[in-house]
Scaffold this motif. Structure first.
Motif, PDB file in Angstrom:
ATOM      1  N   UNK A 103       0.806  -1.223   0.000  1.00 34.52           N
ATOM      2  CA  UNK A 103       0.000   0.000   0.000  1.00 34.52           C
ATOM      3  C   UNK A 103       0.837   1.269   0.000  1.00 34.52           C
ATOM      4  N   UNK A 104       1.994   1.251   0.689  1.00 39.88           N
ATOM      5  CA  UNK A 104       2.740   2.501   0.863  1.00 39.88           C
ATOM      6  C   UNK A 104       4.246   2.362   0.674  1.00 39.88           C
ATOM      7  N   UNK A 105       4.735   1.164   0.383  1.00 41.44           N
ATOM      8  CA  UNK A 105       6.149   0.903   0.089  1.00 41.44           C
ATOM      9  C   UNK A 105       7.069   1.091   1.297  1.00 41.44           C
ATOM     10  N   UNK A 106       6.516   1.088   2.515  1.00 44.81           N
ATOM     11  CA  UNK A 106       7.353   1.052   3.711  1.00 44.81           C
ATOM     12  C   UNK A 106       7.893  -0.361   3.907  1.00 44.81           C
ATOM     13  N   UNK A 107       8.964  -0.482   4.692  1.00 45.20           N
ATOM     14  CA  UNK A 107       9.567  -1.791   4.941  1.00 45.20           C
ATOM     15  C   UNK A 107       8.699  -2.570   5.920  1.00 45.20           C
ATOM     16  N   UNK A 108       8.326  -3.764   5.537  1.00 48.01           N
ATOM     17  CA  UNK A 108       7.585  -4.662   6.413  1.00 48.01           C
ATOM     18  C   UNK A 108       8.521  -5.606   7.152  1.00 48.01           C
ATOM     19  N   UNK A 109       9.536  -6.106   6.427  1.00 42.17           N
ATOM     20  CA  UNK A 109      10.486  -7.061   7.004  1.00 42.17           C
ATOM     21  C   UNK A 109      11.728  -7.088   6.132  1.00 42.17           C
ATOM     22  N   UNK A 110      12.874  -7.342   6.750  1.00 38.57           N
ATOM     23  CA  UNK A 110      14.109  -7.508   5.992  1.00 38.57           C
ATOM     24  C   UNK A 110      14.962  -8.589   6.649  1.00 38.57           C
ATOM     25  N   UNK A 111      15.636  -9.374   5.807  1.00 31.58           N
ATOM     26  CA  UNK A 111      16.402 -10.522   6.286  1.00 31.58           C
ATOM     27  C   UNK A 111      17.774 -10.563   5.631  1.00 31.58           C
ATOM     28  N   UNK A 112      18.766 -10.922   6.409  1.00 33.39           N
ATOM     29  CA  UNK A 112      20.110 -11.181   5.899  1.00 33.39           C
ATOM     30  C   UNK A 112      20.498 -12.579   6.347  1.00 33.39           C
ATOM     31  N   UNK A 113      20.838 -13.440   5.376  1.00 36.99           N
ATOM     32  CA  UNK A 113      21.198 -14.824   5.681  1.00 36.99           C
ATOM     33  C   UNK A 113      22.617 -15.106   5.203  1.00 36.99           C
ATOM     34  N   UNK A 114      23.361 -15.871   6.008  1.00 35.52           N
ATOM     35  CA  UNK A 114      24.644 -16.434   5.605  1.00 35.52           C
ATOM     36  C   UNK A 114      24.480 -17.946   5.661  1.00 35.52           C
ATOM     37  N   UNK A 115      24.261 -18.540   4.502  1.00 32.71           N
ATOM     38  CA  UNK A 115      23.864 -19.942   4.433  1.00 32.71           C
ATOM     39  C   UNK A 115      24.920 -20.880   4.997  1.00 32.71           C
TER      40      UNK A 115
END
Length: 267
Positions: free
Chosen positions: A188-200
């Motif tokens: 709806x507004x392009x705000x951040x909902x969630x963010x993830x950084x993974x090191x497999x």
């Protein structure tokens, strides 16, 4: 590293979302952000990113008071936090328990310093030690962005593949390698909902989620921040519930290590 030391470091890099609503005090009344109730249109990553950076952000300083809960596999601690941000220059975090200052952290683009009262210890260094300890690269901008609900990375400088998932725009870093980054933006507004950084290879992940976003005249801010870290040595979580947010005030950033404290090295 004891509980308060870990809490102060975690407050500089992580947090969680709470289901309860909070009252964000500001000079002007906040307006809740829109929730996507209609189907969201698919669009290219470049347009999604451009819309994200069109969100208004016009402030010189932010003052935040928060209720904070830290938890790992062994212990839990409830504290209050005072967060002062001079945009792009300095962050000061004060942790209090029953009204008593138990720890402080001062963060600039080139340095990270903190002390904690229980064991009388302090740390002075740069972001390399914290990055190694947490298992992901850190810098000043990432910490500032995390606290105010912006994308950790500058999305304009990367290449991303896009997808539409449950009314959220998902952006996956197109670079190949061990580190995988994913950003979810509200449709709806392009705000951040969630963010993830993974090191497999190392089985490490940091996940930051936001809830109850508010629109102020100066900027759009989260009222709740959820940060979780997952590593082979254990999980940790910090819950931040923002109870007060004000902008563009004259803020002071007092920081000095009390006499007699012992310097520690984060390994």
């Amino acid at each position: 590293m004891n509980l308060f030391s870990r809490t102060i470091v975690m407050l500089c890099i992580a947090g969680i979302s709470s289901v309860s609503l909070v009252s964000c005090k500001a000079k002007d009344k906040a307006i809740p952000t829109a929730i996507a109730t209609e189907p969201v249109d698919e669009m290219k990553a470049s347009k999604i990113i451009a819309n994200h950076y069109n969100i208004k952000s016009n402030y010189s300083s932010v003052y935040i008071r928060a209720n904070a809960k830290y938890a790992d596999d062994k212990q839990t601690q409830n504290v209050t936090a005072e967060i002062k941000i001079k945009k792009d220059e300095q962050i000061l975090v004060s942790i209090r328990f029953l009204g008593i200052t138990m720890a402080k952290a001062s963060i600039t683009p080139t340095s990270v310093s903190y002390y904690e009262k229980i064991k009388g210890t302090y740390f002075e260094g740069d972001f390399s030690a914290l990055s190694k300890w947490l298992g992901t690269d850190l810098d000043y901008n990432k910490i500032q962005n995390l606290l105010v609900g912006e994308a950790l990375d500058d999305l304009k400088k990367g290449k991303y593949t896009e997808a539409l998932v449950d009314q959220l725009y998902r952006l996956d870093d197109a670079k190949t390698g061990n580190t995988k980054k994913t950003f979810y933006l509200n449709g709806a507004d392009f705000t951040v909902n969630k963010q993830e950084i993974k090191q497999t290879a190392e089985s490490r992940m940091i996940q930051v989620a936001y809830a109850d976003t508010k629109v102020f005249p100066e900027a759009t801010m989260p009222a709740n921040v959820n940060i979780k870290t997952f590593q082979p040595k254990g999980k940790s979580e910090i819950n931040l519930e923002y109870t007060t947010i004000t902008f563009n005030e004259e803020l002071s950033f007092p920081y000095s290590v009390p006499n007699g404290y012992n310097r520690i090295i984060i390994k």
